[in-house]
Structure formats: structure tokens, C-alpha cells
Design a protein around this motif. Structure first.
Motif, short mmCIF file in Angstrom:
data_model
loop_
_atom_site.label_atom_id
_atom_site.label_comp_id
_atom_site.label_asym_id
_atom_site.label_seq_id
_atom_site.Cartn_x
_atom_site.Cartn_y
_atom_site.Cartn_z
N UNK B 210 10.73 -21.56 -5.73
CA UNK B 210 11.09 -20.48 -6.64
C UNK B 210 10.09 -20.38 -7.79
N UNK B 211 9.65 -21.55 -8.26
CA UNK B 211 8.65 -21.54 -9.32
C UNK B 211 7.38 -20.86 -8.87
N UNK B 212 6.93 -21.22 -7.68
CA UNK B 212 5.69 -20.62 -7.16
C UNK B 212 5.88 -19.12 -6.93
N UNK B 213 7.04 -18.77 -6.35
CA UNK B 213 7.32 -17.36 -6.07
C UNK B 213 7.31 -16.55 -7.37
N UNK B 214 7.92 -17.13 -8.44
CA UNK B 214 7.94 -16.41 -9.72
C UNK B 214 6.52 -16.15 -10.20
N UNK B 215 5.69 -17.19 -10.11
CA UNK B 215 4.31 -17.03 -10.61
C UNK B 215 3.59 -15.92 -9.84
N UNK B 216 3.65 -15.97 -8.49
CA UNK B 216 2.88 -15.00 -7.70
C UNK B 216 3.44 -13.60 -7.88
N UNK B 217 4.79 -13.48 -7.87
CA UNK B 217 5.36 -12.14 -7.99
C UNK B 217 5.06 -11.55 -9.36
N UNK B 218 5.18 -12.36 -10.40
CA UNK B 218 4.89 -11.83 -11.74
C UNK B 218 3.42 -11.42 -11.83
N UNK B 219 2.54 -12.22 -11.22
CA UNK B 219 1.12 -11.85 -11.21
C UNK B 219 0.93 -10.51 -10.52
N UNK B 220 1.58 -10.35 -9.35
CA UNK B 220 1.46 -9.09 -8.60
C UNK B 220 2.01 -7.93 -9.41
N UNK B 221 3.12 -8.16 -10.10
CA UNK B 221 3.72 -7.08 -10.89
C UNK B 221 2.81 -6.68 -12.03
N UNK B 222 2.21 -7.70 -12.68
CA UNK B 222 1.30 -7.38 -13.79
C UNK B 222 0.13 -6.54 -13.28
N UNK B 223 -0.44 -6.93 -12.14
CA UNK B 223 -1.56 -6.15 -11.59
C UNK B 223 -1.12 -4.72 -11.31
N UNK B 224 0.08 -4.57 -10.71
CA UNK B 224 0.47 -3.20 -10.35
C UNK B 224 0.78 -2.36 -11.58
N UNK B 225 1.39 -2.96 -12.61
CA UNK B 225 1.64 -2.16 -13.82
C UNK B 225 0.35 -1.84 -14.55
N UNK B 226 -0.65 -2.68 -14.36
CA UNK B 226 -1.94 -2.38 -14.96
C UNK B 226 -2.70 -1.29 -14.20
N UNK B 253 -9.61 -2.62 -3.63
CA UNK B 253 -9.54 -4.08 -3.68
C UNK B 253 -8.38 -4.53 -4.57
N UNK B 254 -8.22 -3.88 -5.72
CA UNK B 254 -7.16 -4.29 -6.65
C UNK B 254 -5.79 -4.10 -6.01
N UNK B 255 -5.57 -2.91 -5.44
CA UNK B 255 -4.27 -2.63 -4.84
C UNK B 255 -4.03 -3.55 -3.64
N UNK B 256 -5.10 -3.79 -2.91
CA UNK B 256 -5.09 -4.68 -1.77
C UNK B 256 -4.67 -6.10 -2.17
N UNK B 257 -5.23 -6.58 -3.27
CA UNK B 257 -4.86 -7.92 -3.73
C UNK B 257 -3.40 -7.95 -4.17
N UNK B 258 -3.01 -6.97 -4.96
CA UNK B 258 -1.65 -7.05 -5.49
C UNK B 258 -0.61 -6.88 -4.39
N UNK B 259 -0.85 -5.98 -3.40
CA UNK B 259 0.14 -5.83 -2.33
C UNK B 259 0.18 -7.07 -1.44
N UNK B 260 -1.00 -7.67 -1.17
CA UNK B 260 -1.01 -8.88 -0.33
C UNK B 260 -0.25 -10.01 -1.01
N UNK B 261 -0.48 -10.17 -2.32
CA UNK B 261 0.21 -11.25 -3.03
C UNK B 261 1.72 -10.99 -3.02
N UNK B 262 2.09 -9.75 -3.35
CA UNK B 262 3.52 -9.44 -3.47
C UNK B 262 4.23 -9.62 -2.12
N UNK B 263 3.71 -8.92 -1.11
CA UNK B 263 4.38 -8.97 0.19
C UNK B 263 4.21 -10.34 0.84
N UNK B 264 3.02 -10.92 0.69
CA UNK B 264 2.73 -12.20 1.33
C UNK B 264 3.58 -13.34 0.80
#
Lengths: 329, 352
Positions: B210-226, B253-264
Motif C-alpha cells: 500500500x505504501x508503494x502503491x500510494x507513492x506511485x499513484x500520487x506521482x502519476x496523479x501529480x504528473x497528470x495534473x501538471x 512521453x509524459x502522458x505515456x509515463x504517467x499512464x504506465x505508472x498509474x495503470x501498471x
């Protein structure tokens, strides 16, 4: 904007480039409305895409303000040159105002915040194209003409010196074509923008454009429409077609199947339109005296009357339609 | 008049909608903690959450070790899948794009399968510590990234939306087939843990995970809101985006990274969860009546969370012992919405 021996075409990896058009050296000045004309497939769209940096030139130079366009950064270039493509944008839930505010992209911050100044520019762009009353409508609900004006408003909001449009009058009906061309002419003259657009509407262009870039199989020609008319340049446009440019009327004519001389007497608009109809039917109007057909066209008591004298028989008609049916035989 | 008052009226109703949805998130969040196979009184639940509880110890364990991590997982997964779906729909200009349909989740499965069957099935139980969990996330993200890269490469050459969709399904099928081959050669225990994983579960996520999931999802969310501005510009298509000064390659590339992180990362821990990614962005467009990502991103976030937590509540069949696979619930809830959207073609807001 000017080009120096520009060569356009497509570059595919590992293969030799496909050259579409060579040796383009043209110039567009400030406040000029320039039309690119030429047959389908000759490279009008490719030239336009090359001018707006969507395609790389195969060789040669494109200069804006004396500087090669590749020396500008993306943002700098987007503040210099605006573009309207033939693509029809149908994004749902996107209002006209939203669409026009996209034009402010090169000026807004990373969140795309629209400031009061941006709002003013957007509103004045909407007013300029006459869409202020439709600004809350969705882009998908607009008519073709309205949508095209919205796209033009978007590029007006982009506030560029140069505006390049790919067939802005395609898909439009005649009144809308006039409107759009007139709008472009206004933008060029009143706001001293350089406007370059491609089109197939020759007859409109001859009246509205300041300059024509004509792409033909024998090369690129540029000049005012009037000079080109006097030089018979327009005949080069359709080397394989029977159409020719009539220098007297400023129209394109197809050579008639048969030439029968007749004499037409009359004046004013009734003369003009009768002559037009007869020429379309292949008659040689007032070019030879050897004729047994004489038509009098005149106005009497607010009505138009046509009197046909043929083999000493006189007949009267109330419309050109009726006249044409009889005069043929 | 106008313009100002019209707009403020519009924005007022949007603010209400946001407020209402936040309230719903909170309600469903609590509801998901309260409901379950073991009945725990509401008061005790609140006491446990606010840390002044003196009742039976097993209730505390149930709430803190099972229900709370579970609902947080649901929240993260709902948000992550919805946001990745929204971004994919915008960038592909395809109303039917989503991590599941385009085979991104299948790609993540492939990554996980290679790791699990190639190394150890213990990985999926979440008891192997941080390194193993990170390995799982990275494998899933790389797997989904691989499929996404293939689709992006195709979408540069082919503009047709339906073709890309079909190719996405095919790529996904290839990934699934490869997983099938690997299953054939793996042991029974590995097979079982993998198949349970593919059914999707929000409940098997450990505290570490859960800790890892929070970190990656929050990172993905920050990228997408940016990426609000660039996503908006991509609505006009690539050519317009480029002439507006956008660097389309880097956007991809940016969208690609954030979607891969989020979905992955969600797929790594919860298994492939379908249909949320497609449905939620459409619901957001329908409710908020806009194409602006400034509103669609937070809107999809909230709707996605509500959708996922509701699915989770339904999967637990309050009052029964069994828990249904979450993937079936999201499919049963999501597919009718997609069908309804397709039938009311007018409402499937075109993106091109």
C-alpha cells in the motif's frame, strides 16, 4: 515571409525523398492577402505544412523577418505564424470560447490560466469574426461556415503576424465563401497581417486576393491577379483541360461545341445576363454580322422582355429560359 | 450581462457538483469500512479509526489491517485507472480508449507473469518485503509501458481510431497468450496464485504494498495534473498542438509515463481491473459538460473513487462471507454504461 529555392515533398526513412515541387521562391509582404492556387495533388497542402513547420523542407530556405524559421523556438514561432488546417474538429462539450482561447496557448502559463487580458483578446477575436453571440455554443453544433470562422478566430487570438490557412473555403456554400474571404481580406488590410491561403475558388480569388502564388506543372508563378490575367498566366493552370481563361470577362470558359453568331441589342443588366446565358449555350454574341438571328433585350414597365427575330419571324419572351428554348432551333 | 454572471452561474453549479462528490467519497469511504462479513458497530468503528478504542482486539485487526487498507486501495485504484483512461482518450483522441481495452493491463499482467512464474509465486502474496514489491511494480509498469509503446508507434502511422483499438486488443491478446503459455509450464501453486491475481482483488494488498502503491499513484496523479494545459491542447489534434508551440513528442512521453505508472502499479497489486478507465471519463464529461481538463481531471478522480469504492462494497455482499472478484463487479457495472453511451451516440462526446 519569403522562401528561397524551396523544395517540398516527403522524406521517408531509408528511401530517397519524394519531391513534390521544386524551386519555390516567393515572397509575402505585410498586409497582403495571398492565394495559393493549383490543381489537386500539385502540393498546395504540402507547401502550407512546410511553411508552418509541420513538414521539413527537402532543401531551400523559409525566412520570416529575415531569419530562417528553424532558428525560432517553438513558442517564438507559434507567436509569429498561425495555422488553420482543413481538419474538422468535433470535440464534444467544447464551446466556441474554449476553442478561441486555445489561441492563447503560446502566451499562458503552464496551467493555461486565462488572464483578463487574454479574455479581452478572445472576445475581440470573436467579435471580429462575428461569433460573439454564439460564443457559448458547442463547436460540434456549429454550421460549417460558423466553425470555419471559429477556427479563424482562434488563430486571430493567437495574435500572429502571419496567418496560413489550408483551403478555408472548402465545404462552404457560396455566401460563406465570400464571407470568409472578405474576413481574411479585412484581417490583412485593417490589421496588417500577412495572410496566405490555398483555394480552388479562382473566380473569388481574382477579385479579392492581392497576390496569387500559382503552382503549375511548369513551376511557380507569382503576381497580382490582374497581371496574371494580362499575361495569360491562368491558361497554364489547366494544361490538360479544355478550360481557358477569358481575359475580357475574368472568367474561365470551356470552349463551346459550336459557334453560331447572333446579334444582341440591349443595355444594362438585362444585356449582361442575356449575353452570359447565350455564351454558355455556345453562341458568338455580336462578333460577326453574318447572322440571321437578332435578339432585342429591354425593360418595359418594370418587366424584362426579349424579342427574337429569326428568319424574319418575330417572337416575344418573358424570361431567358423561354428565349433559350427557342433560339437553339 | 452577462458573460461574467453566466460563467459564474456555470461555475457555481460545478462547485456544487464537486462538493457533492467529495461528500459521496467520504460517505462511501466510511460505508466501506463499516460494512463487511463481520458486523462491527458503527461507534466502535469510529473509535478504532480515531484511536481511542477499548473493545475486542479482533475488531481492531479487522478494521485496521483489512478494511482500511482495502478502502484506501480502492480509492487509489479508482483514481489511478480513471486518470490514465482520461489521458489515453485525449491523447489517442479515441472515446473508447482505456488501460484495459487497449491491452495496457494485459501488458502489466505479462510483466507480472514473467516475474512471478520466472522467479517466485511468493511475490504475489505480498510477504517478501519491499524489494520484491518494487520488483512487482516495475515489472507491471514495464509490461504496460511495452504495450503502450507499441500502440503509440502504430498510432503515429495509422490515424483511424477503430484500427488502433483493434490493434490494441490484438496486442493485449498476444500478451495474454504469452501469459497462457507460461501458465502451462508453471507449477500448480504458482498457477493458482496467478489466476487469483488476474481476477483482481483490492483486499490482498499488504501495508508495504500500500505504501508503494500510494507513492506511485500520487506521482502519476501529480504528473497528470501538471499536464492540464498540454492535454487540453491535444484535443485539437497533433498538427494544431504543434503549431501552437507544443512539443508533441515530449507530451507523448509524459502522458505515456504517467499512464504506465498509474495503470501498471495498480495492476501489479490488484490485478487487471477493467472498464473503470473507459467509463469514468465519459461520466465526468457527461456531468460537468466540458472538455477542459482543469475540470475533467479532478472530476474523473472523484467519480473514479466513488465508482471503485461502490464496486468494492458490492463485491463484499454485505452479510455474506464470500467476496466476489472485483473485476467482475467493475465489468458488470461498467459495461452497461459503455453500451448506454454507445447507443446514445450523441453523448459519446467525440474527441477528434
Amino acid at each position: 515571409m519569403e522562401t528561397e529555392s524551396l523544395v517540398i515533398g516527403f522524406r521517408k526513412s531509408n528511401r530517397s525523398p519524394y519531391v513534390l515541387f521544386t524551386d519555390i521562391s516567393v515572397k509575402a509582404g505585410k498586409g497582403e492577402l495571398i492565394a495559393i492556387i493549383g490543381q489537386n495533388g500539385i502540393g498546395k497542402s504540402t507547401l502550407i505544412k512546410t511553411l508552418v513547420r509541420l513538414l521539413k523542407p527537402l532543401s531551400g530556405k523559409i525566412l520570416v523577418g529575415g531569419t530562417p524559421i528553424n532558428d525560432y523556438s517553438r513558442t517564438e514561432f507559434s507567436r509569429l505564424v498561425g495555422y488553420v488546417s482543413t481538419e474538422i474538429i468535433k470535440v464534444g462539450n467544447l464551446t466556441v470560447t474554449d476553442m478561441v482561447s486555445f489561441g492563447r496557448f503560446p502566451y499562458t502559463n503552464w496551467l493555461g490560466r486565462i488572464t483578463n487580458k487574454d479574455t479581452e483578446i478572445i472576445l475581440s477575436a470573436l467579435e471580429m469574426v462575428g461569433l460573439q453571440n454564439l460564443r457559448h455554443k458547442n463547436i460540434a453544433e456549429l454550421s460549417d461556415g460558423e466553425r470555419q470562422r471559429a477556427m479563424i478566430a482562434r488563430s486571430v487570438a493567437q495574435d500572429t503576424e502571419i496567418l496560413i490557412l489550408d483551403e478555408p473555403t472548402a465545404f462552404l456554400d457560396l455566401p460563406n465563401r465570400h464571407d470568409v474571404l472578405h474576413l481574411l481580406g479585412d484581417l490583412a488590410r485593417k490589421h496588417s497581417k500577412t495572410i496566405i491561403f490555398s483555394t480552388h475558388d479562382l473566380s473569388l480569388v481574382i477579385n479579392e486576393a492581392d497576390k496569387i502564388w500559382m503552382m503549375t506543372e511548369t513551376g511557380m508563378f507569382q503576381g497580382t491577379p490582374e497581371d496574371m490575367a494580362l499575361n495569360n498566366s491562368f491558361d497554364r493552370l489547366f494544361p490538360h483541360s479544355a478550360a481557358t481563361f477569358d481575359i475580357e470577362s475574368g472568367r474561365f470558359l470551356f470552349p463551346p461545341e459550336f459557334h453560331r453568331p447572333l446579334k444582341l441589342i440591349g443595355e444594362g443588366k438585362v444585356l449582361f445576363w442575356t449575353c452570359k446565358a447565350l455564351e454558355r449555350k455556345g453562341f458568338l454574341v455580336n462578333e460577326s454580322d453574318k447572322t440571321d438571328i437578332i435578339i432585342h433585350a429591354f425593360e418595359e414597365n418594370g418587366k424584362f422582355i426579349w424579342k427574337l427575330t429569326k428568319n424574319d419571324v418575330v417572337e416575344e419572351f418573358n424570361s431567358i429560359c423561354e428565349l433559350l428554348q427557342k433560339v437553339d432551333f | 450581462m452577462s458573460r461574467k454572471s453566466e460563467i459564474s452561474k456555470f461555475e457555481k453549479s460545478r462547485m456544487w457538483l464537486f462538493f457533492l462528490m467529495s461528500l459521496m467519497v467520504l460517505t462511501f469511504f466510511l460505508l466501506d469500512i463499516i460494512l463487511g462479513s463481520v458486523k462491527i458497530p458503527f461507534k466502535a468503528t469510529l473509535q478504532i479509526i480515531f484511536n481511542n478504542y477499548t473493545g475486542p482486539e479482533e475488531w481492531k485487526v479487522i478494521i485496521l489491517d483489512f478494511r482500511v487498507p482495502r478502502v484506501i486501495t480502492a480509492l487509489l485504484a479508482g483514481a489511478a485507472l480513471s486518470l490514465s483512461g482520461l489521458q489515453m482518450q485525449t491523447v489517442f483522441r479515441n472515446p473508447l480508449a482505456g488501460p484495459y481495452v487497449l491491452g495496457i493491463s494485459a501488458g502489466a499482467s505479462l510483466g507480472v507473469a514473467i516475474l512471478v512464474m520466472g522467479f517466485s509465486s511468493v511475490l504475489l502474496t505480498g510477504t517478501v518485503g519491499k524489494a520484491g514489491n518494487w520488483a512487482l511494480v516495475i515489472a507491471a509498469t514495464l509490461g504496460s509501458g511495452l504495450i503502450l509503446m507499441l500502440i503509440l508507434a502504430v498510432s503515429i502511422r495509422i490515424q483511424d481510431v477503430m484500427t488502433i483499438l483493434i490493434l490494441g486488443i490484438l496486442f493485449g491478446s498476444v500478451a495474454t497468450a504469452l501469459v497462457g503459455v507460461m501458465q502451462y509450464f508453471s507449477s500448480e501453486s504458482m498457477l493458482k496464485s496467478f489466476i487469483v491475481w488476474t481476477m483482481g482483488s483490492l483486499g490482498n494488498v499488504s501495508h508495504d504494498q500500500l505504501g508503494i502503491l500510494s507513492i506511485t499513484v500520487i506521482a502519476g496523479i501529480i504528473i497528470s495534473f501538471g499536464s492540464v494545459k498540454i492535454l487540453n491542447t491535444m484535443l485539437l489534434g497533433e498538427n494544431y498542438a504543434r503549431t501552437l508551440g507544443l512539443n508533441v513528442k515530449s507530451v507523448r512521453v509524459i502522458v505515456f509515463i504517467s499512464t504506465s505508472i498509474l495503470a501498471g502499479s495498480v495492476t501489479a497489486f490488484c490485478g487487471p481491473i477493467g472498464f473503470i478507465g473507459i467509463v469514468v471519463p465519459h461520466l465526468a464529461r457527461l456531468l460537468f459538460r466540458t472538455a477542459d481538463h482543469k475540470i475533467l481531471l479532478p472530476g474523473s478522480f472523484l467519480i473514479g473513487v466513488i465508482f471503485m469504492i461502490t464496486s468494492d462494497i458490492m463485491s463484499q455482499l454485505p452479510g455474506y462471507d464470500q467476496i466476489l472478484p472485483i473485476n467482475s463487479i467493475t465489468a458488470l457495472m461498467g459495461i452497461p454504461v459503455i453500451i448506454w453511451i454507445i447507443l446514445r451516440r450523441k453523448e459519446i462526446t467525440p474527441l477528434s
